[in-house]
Design an enzyme around this catalytic site. Sequence first.
Site, short mmCIF file in Angstrom:
data_model
loop_
_atom_site.label_atom_id
_atom_site.label_comp_id
_atom_site.label_asym_id
_atom_site.label_seq_id
_atom_site.Cartn_x
_atom_site.Cartn_y
_atom_site.Cartn_z
CG HIS A 35 0.34 6.23 -0.54
ND1 HIS A 35 -0.74 6.89 -1.08
CD2 HIS A 35 -0.09 5.72 0.62
CE1 HIS A 35 -1.78 6.76 -0.28
NE2 HIS A 35 -1.42 6.05 0.77
CD GLU A 51 -4.74 6.65 2.05
OE1 GLU A 51 -4.49 5.47 2.31
OE2 GLU A 51 -3.86 7.54 2.02
CG HIS A 83 -1.72 1.20 1.45
ND1 HIS A 83 -3.07 1.30 1.20
CD2 HIS A 83 -1.36 2.42 1.92
CE1 HIS A 83 -3.50 2.50 1.50
NE2 HIS A 83 -2.48 3.20 1.95
CD GLU A 84 2.16 3.42 3.64
OE1 GLU A 84 2.45 4.53 3.18
OE2 GLU A 84 1.11 3.19 4.26
#
Lengths: 189, 393
Positions: B190, B282, B186-187
Site C-alpha cells: 500500500h 487490495e 501487504h501494508e
Amino acid sequence: MSLGLWILLGIVVLLVIIVIGIYNGLVAGRQEVRNAWSQIDIQLKRRHDLIPNLVNAVKDSMQVEQSQLTAVIAARNQAVSAPTPAEAMKAENALTGTLRQLFALVESYPQLRSQQNVSGLMEELSSTENRISFARQHYNDAVQAQNIRVASFPGVLLAWSFGFTAETMYQVPEAERAATEAVPDVHLR
Amino acid sequence: MADLSAALYNTDFQAAIARNKRNTVILFVVLLLISAIVGYVLGWAIAIIEIIWSLPAEEVSRLSAGAVLLDLFGPTRPAALLGAAIVSGAGFIWGLITLSSGAEILASFAGARDANPNALHERQLIDVVAEMAIAAGIEPPRTMVIDTPALNAFASGSSPKHAMITATTGILDACTREELQAVIGHEMGHVAEYDVRYTTVVAAMAGVIVLLAHFLGNIAQYSLGWGNYGYGYRPSRSREEGGAGGARLLLTLVVVVLLAIVMIVAPLASKLVQMAISRQREYLADVSSAKLTRNPVGLIHALQRLEASDTTIARSNSPVSALCIAAPKGAWFSGLFSTHPPIPDRIARLRNLGGVAASQSGPPPAPDTPAVEPHRRGPWDADRPPPSKGPWG
C-alpha cells in the site's frame, strides 16, 4: 505557416518529450540498480558490526558448546579481513554457513529457544540474515526492471545509443553453490 | 466458485500487478466519466430551461417533451461542456488540494504508541517492517502499535517518506513471524503504490458528485414553490402567455425529473466504482506482498487466521478501513460496498501465485509465546459494533 507545418512541429515536439521520458526512465532504473547493490553492502557491514556484540552478550547464558559460537566469530573476522572481493564473497558464504549451523542448533533444542536472551539473539541474527537476502532480492528486482526497460520497445532503440546496457543479477557462483546448498550439520556437544 | 474464477487469473505476480493497475486505471476513467456525465446533464439542463423560458410563446407550444429530452443527445451546448469540465475537474482538484494541505489521513490514532524494541514481538515487528522496506526499496516507515486483541494492521501517510505502519498487539500475538511478514508486506505494498494518495483523490471525486446531488436536491425543494412566480414571470409577455406558460412549466418539469434521476443514480454509481477501486488496490497489495516476501503461503495463513478472528476496532470509519489488512467486521461492509474483497477470493488468487498444492490445510497452530501479561483494556477495545460514521454513512 501552413497547417501541415504546425502538425509536423507538434509531432516533433511530442517525439522529443517521449524520448526524454524514456531516457529519464533508463537513468532512474540504473541508479536504482546501483542503490540496491550498495544496500547489500550496507547489510553485510551491519552483520559484521553486530555479531561480536550479540554473541558476547549471550555467551555465558547459552549452555552450548562454546566452539559453535567461536566458529561464528572466527568466520566473521575472516570475512572482515578478506583481501579481494572474491575472497570476501567466499568468506561471507562461510559466515552464513556457520550462522545456519547455529540456527539449526537452537531450533532443535526447545529449552534453548525458550530462554529470553537466546530468543532475542536469534531474532537479531535471523533478521540480519533476512535483511541481507531481501537486499539481494531487491537488487535482482531492480536489475530485472532495468533489463526489461533496456530490452523492450521503444527503449531498445535508444538504450544502445545512450550507453545503457543490461545489468547482471546477483548469483551464487558455481564454486560456492555446493557449500550453500549443503544441509547444516548439527550437534550439541 | 471462488476457485473457478481464480483459475482464470494470473499465475505470476508481475502480470498480476500489471493487471490490477490496468483495472484501477479503467475504473478511474469510469469515475471520471460519471463526473463528466453529471456535469454535462446539469449544464444542459440549465441551458435548456433558459431556452424554454426565453422562446416566444408559439414556439414553446410546438415543443413536445420528447423533443426536449432528445435535445440532450443533440448538438452539444457550451453550458453542458462547461458543466462536464467543472464537475470532473473539481473533484480531481479537490483531491489534490486535500493531499497538499499536509493533513495526512490517519496520521496517528489516539492510543497508538511507537513499537517498543525491548518486547520480543514488537522487536520482531520492527525487524519485519525494516526487512520489507529493504525488499521494496524504500525507507523503513515509522512503526506503531495499538493495544487491542483485535487482529489488524494499517498503513498511512501520503508518500513512502512520510509513511507509518501500525499493527495491533492482537495480530502480533496471534501470528507467526512468517505470517506477520506477509501482513506487513501487504501494508508495504500500500505504501509503495501511494495508495493513500490514490484513495484520497478517488474519494474526493466521488464526494463532489454526492455533494452536488445533495445541493441540487435542496435547491429543487425550494424552487418547486417558485415555478409560477420565478422564471416564468415576464410582465411584457403576460398577455400572450396563457397556455404557453403551462407548456413551459411542463417542459421544465420534464427536464427537472431527468436531472433528478441522474442525481439519484450518479452518487450510487460513483460509490460502487469507489469501492471497486478499493478492492482492486487490495488485490494489488496482496500481490505486492507475494512479490516482496516471495512467500504467498505466509499471507494465505495470515488471511485464514484473520477470517477466523475478530478484526473489529472501535472508532473505525470508512477511510480507515480502506488501508487495513482486512475489513473491520460489521454488517455495514458487505458485497459491492465493501472496501475489501472477500477473504476466500483473496486466498484463491494467492494460491494461483504460489502453486495450488500449497496450503490446502489451515494455518499452523498459534506460536508458543512466553507467558503474556493479562491484556490491559485500551481505548481500542470494541464493546459495541463500530458506529457507521464518515461522509458516506
